[in-house]
Design an enzyme around this catalytic site. Structure first.
Site, short mmCIF file in Angstrom:
data_model
loop_
_atom_site.label_atom_id
_atom_site.label_comp_id
_atom_site.label_asym_id
_atom_site.label_seq_id
_atom_site.Cartn_x
_atom_site.Cartn_y
_atom_site.Cartn_z
N LYS A 162 -9.62 -2.67 1.18
CA LYS A 162 -9.51 -1.61 2.64
C LYS A 162 -10.18 -0.06 1.75
O LYS A 162 -10.09 0.26 2.86
CB LYS A 162 -8.13 -1.02 1.92
N ARG A 221 2.35 -11.92 -0.05
CA ARG A 221 0.47 -12.83 0.29
C ARG A 221 -0.05 -13.44 -0.23
O ARG A 221 0.38 -13.86 -1.67
CB ARG A 221 -0.29 -11.24 -0.28
N HIS A 241 -10.99 -2.19 11.56
CA HIS A 241 -9.84 -2.88 11.32
C HIS A 241 -9.65 -4.22 12.44
O HIS A 241 -8.98 -4.47 13.26
CB HIS A 241 -9.11 -2.18 11.02
N SER A 271 0.38 -3.40 12.34
CA SER A 271 0.07 -5.10 11.87
C SER A 271 1.34 -5.42 12.22
O SER A 271 2.28 -4.69 12.99
CB SER A 271 0.67 -3.85 10.06
N CYS A 293 0.81 -7.56 14.48
CA CYS A 293 1.10 -7.71 16.00
C CYS A 293 0.37 -8.81 16.16
O CYS A 293 -0.27 -9.26 17.16
CB CYS A 293 0.68 -6.92 16.49
N ARG A 302 0.89 -1.14 -0.11
CA ARG A 302 0.25 -0.29 0.30
C ARG A 302 0.82 0.96 0.14
O ARG A 302 1.64 0.80 0.71
CB ARG A 302 -1.06 -0.14 1.24
N TYR A 361 -0.64 -3.80 -7.10
CA TYR A 361 -1.00 -4.22 -5.94
C TYR A 361 -2.31 -4.26 -5.18
O TYR A 361 -3.03 -3.51 -4.62
CB TYR A 361 0.33 -3.88 -4.11
N ASP A 399 -10.23 -9.66 9.15
CA ASP A 399 -9.60 -8.10 9.14
C ASP A 399 -9.84 -7.52 9.29
O ASP A 399 -9.53 -6.19 9.60
CB ASP A 399 -7.97 -8.11 7.01
C1 PEP Z 1 -3.06 -4.26 2.03
O1 PEP Z 1 -1.47 -3.74 2.26
O2 PEP Z 1 -3.64 -4.64 0.93
C2 PEP Z 1 -3.90 -5.00 3.46
C3 PEP Z 1 -4.35 -5.87 3.01
O3 PEP Z 1 -3.12 -4.32 4.74
P1 PEP Z 1 -2.72 -5.14 5.76
O4 PEP Z 1 -2.61 -6.64 5.22
O5 PEP Z 1 -1.11 -4.43 5.93
O6 PEP Z 1 -4.15 -4.78 6.24
MN MN Z 2 -5.42 -5.60 7.79
NA NA Z 3 -4.86 -8.35 5.28
#
Ligand code: PEP
Ligand code: MN
Ligand code: NA
Length: 604
Positions: free
Chosen positions: A228, A387, A248, A270, A272, A79, A219, A295
């Site tokens: 998000k 990922r 979140h 993130s 953690c 991101r 991405y 998430d």
């Molecule tokens: C992302 O970066 O696309 C995402 C899902 O964020 P995160 O897993 O960092 O919360």
């Molecule tokens: Mn997330």
């Molecule tokens: Na995520």
């Protein structure tokens, strides 16, 4: 944008007039070679994944059914928060924590970028719903994109296709307009690259219009706009206006040995261990944990309770560190296939690998840059932000309630960070406003994984810092207001820290599956049986109240993990004051009062 009728070859269409007009308007601006309305079928998946294989974007994996390996442009791996904008009429609407640009100015800049940007490509129309189609208020979106990778990923992460569109057509339903382009038009005869994107990137949100414009990146968080951008940034603005919460948070179902069920939501910045907690394997006998979400939680009031829905349909997890020893449930989900892996390493026999998956690395790999890799190589085989993208229903511990359009009643909210000192293993907040205060000051020490100084304390309110789609001061006031309006419905709030260190610098608490012992105390507090001791920062477990049966800990270690230290907390106060200062008069009075109350209790 100007509306002109287009002669672009199109597959599919809609009777939803407003949607048809928007698609035509975008096509006139971006000039794709063709338009395809996505139906979400298996046939469509097969066709698009084959197209991606032919283009060199995907490599089909022989060792995982129906699964694909992709590597991105090395400059398009995460991101882009510095290119992410909240475009409200007034700058104050975006607040002190977001980048802001006026909507008209942003639309001017981006319309110029979008003009002709889909030339040589197909524009896909993806009708989708976040949450359930059977919900009382289906939350529709339509993403227009020139990326097949995005279509395939969206099919895993959200509910998409004809069924959604038909339901939208019945009511001419409103929807969030999500426009995405990789920003890489192709001239006549120009050969495409495996991962098209642009050096110029904008991830722009127009919360007042419930609209998202994304340009230049392929991405995940920048391009799969249901996740998000919609389910957190736009939805948080909707939730503020409509009296609910878009957070979140993971959603966990806990069943005690007596068969009592509690649902818990938890927010962590993130790195953690959010995904690990969402799929936790309890180590204490008789306890069962299942995942509703990993998430995002959308939480609304119903029958005097706060109910949470996971708006997503897939897992978009960080791969490195996910392995059989730490998270076998994620590994079992992946084994079933039907997945897209991005920027992990590939084995020579057509499987995936990343750091932390197994103790020993394979002898030879293709790394995320496409180069040969051996255990002697200096670079990581997988990008740290690589990922897996996998259907959530493939996870062996996905709770049946995941399918309930009304969601699950939440009885506790956990906030956590990564702190070497100060924050005890678990603390129960005094009440809702104190819980909001705790959430608003969630903190983590920076690790070597991120750029910049190591060990600096960063604040991340409710783990939402990059995802609040409006003024963060108004966001905190919204939390306070909901607590006042729905006092009886509010969950109890807890602060946890799995990462406190002992004198030798090691972790004081073993973490992972042993965190179930903390969850057990949380449940006992909900049921009124767990014993606690009041301290200035909230209630901590009384001596002997935390179940450490069978846990092999050194003398003094448990005390180190759980202790409240008044001097550490006195040192924390100026850091909180500094954090609060940026909110100015947008800082809720209730949170000022909480800080004052804490100071007084520490001095008493
Ligand atoms: C992302 O970066 O696309 C995402 C899902 O964020 P995160 O897993 O960092 O919360
Ligand atoms: Mn997330
Ligand atoms: Na995520």
């Amino acid at each position: 944008m100007t509306t002109t009728s287009t002669d672009i070859p199109t597959t599919g269409g809609t009777s939803h007039k407003e949607l048809a007009a928007w698609v035509e308007e975008v096509a006139a601006l971006t000039t794709p070679d063709s338009i395809v309305w996505c139906d979400g079928s298996d046939e469509e998946w097969d066709r698009l994944t084959q197209k991606l294989v032919d283009a060199g974007t995907f490599v089909k994996l022989d060792r995982k059914p129906n699964s694909f390996w992709a590597t991105s442009d090395p400059a398009d791996v995460a991101r882009v928060e510095d290119r992410t904008f909240i475009c409200t009429k007034d700058a104050e609407g975006a607040g002190p924590t977001n980048h802001w640009m006026a909507p008209d100015e942003m639309k001017g800049i981006m319309s110029d970028l979008y003009r002709g940007c889909m030339k040589g490509r197909t524009m896909y129309v993806i009708p989708f719903v976040m949450g359930h189609l059977e919900s009382d208020t289906p939350m529709y979106g339509v993403e227009l994109t020139d990326s097949e990778y995005v279509v395939c990923s969206m099919r895993i992460m959200a509910r998409i296709g004809s069924k959604i569109l038909e339901k939208m057509e019945e009511t001419d339903a409103p929807y969030v307009k999500c426009l995405h382009s990789v920003g890489a038009p192709l001239a006549e005869g120009q050969q495409d690259v495996a991962w098209p994107c642009s050096e110029t990137k904008y991830i722009s949100h127009f919360p007042e219009e419930r609209m998202i414009w994304s340009f230049g990146s392929g991405y995940g968080g920048n391009a799969l706009l249901g996740k998000k951008c919609y389910a957190l940034r736009i939805a948080s603005a909707m939730a503020h206006d409509e009296g609910w919460l878009a957070e979140h948070m993971l959603i966990l179902k806990l069943t005690s040995p007596e068969g009592k069920v509690h649902f818990i939501a938890a927010a962590f910045p993130s790195a953690c261990g959010k995904t690990n907690l969402a799929m936790i394997e309890p180590t204490i006998p008789g306890w069962k944990a299942e995942m509703v979400g990993d998430d995002i939680a959308w939480m609304r009031f119903r029958n005097g309770k706060l109910y949470a829905v996971n708006p997503e349909n897939g897992l978009f997890g960080v791969a490195p560190g996910t392995g059989y020893p730490t998270n076998q449930n994620a590994m079992h989900a992946i084994e079933k296939g039907n997945s897209i892996f991005t920027n992990v390493a590939r084995t020579l026999d057509g499987d995936v690998w990343w750091e932390g998956m197994t103790d020993e690395a394979p002898d030879e790999l293709i790394d995320w840059r496409g180069d040969t890799w051996t255990p002697e190589s200096e670079n990581k085989a997988a990008h740290p932000n690589s990922r897996f993208c996998t259907p959530i229903t493939q996870c062996p511990v996905t709770a049946p309630e995941f399918d309930d359009p009304n969601g699950v009643p939440i009885s506790a909210i956990l906030f956590g960070g990564r702190r070497k000192t100060t924050i005890p293993l678990v603390t129960e907040a005094r009440d809702w406003n104190h819980g909001t205060f705790i959430g608003s000051t969630v903190s983590s020490e920076t690790t070597a994984a991120a750029a910049g100084a190591v060990g600096v304390v960063r604040r991340d309110p409710m783990a939402m810092l990059p995802f609040i789609g409006y003024n963060a001061g108004d966001y905190l006031q919204h939390w306070v207001n909901l607590g006042r309006e729905h006092a009886d419905a509010m969950p109890k709030v807890f602060l946890v820290n799995w990462f406190r260190r002992d004198e030798d610098g090691g972790f004081a608490w073993p973490g992972f599956g042993e965190n179930s012992r903390v969850l057990k105390w949380v449940v006992e507090r909900l049921e009124g049986t767990g014993e606690g001791v009041e301290t200035p920062i909230g209630t901590v477990p009384a001596e002997g109240a935390l179940d450490v049966d069978g846990l092999d800990m050194e003398p003094g270690q448990l005390e180190q993990a759980t202790k409240f230290d008044v001097e550490e907390w006195k040192a924390e106060i100026p850091l909180i004051e500094e954090w609060f200062a940026q909110f100015g008069d947008k800082l809720p009075q209730e949170l000022r009062d909480e800080l004052d109350g804490l100071k007084k209790r520490l001095d008493a």
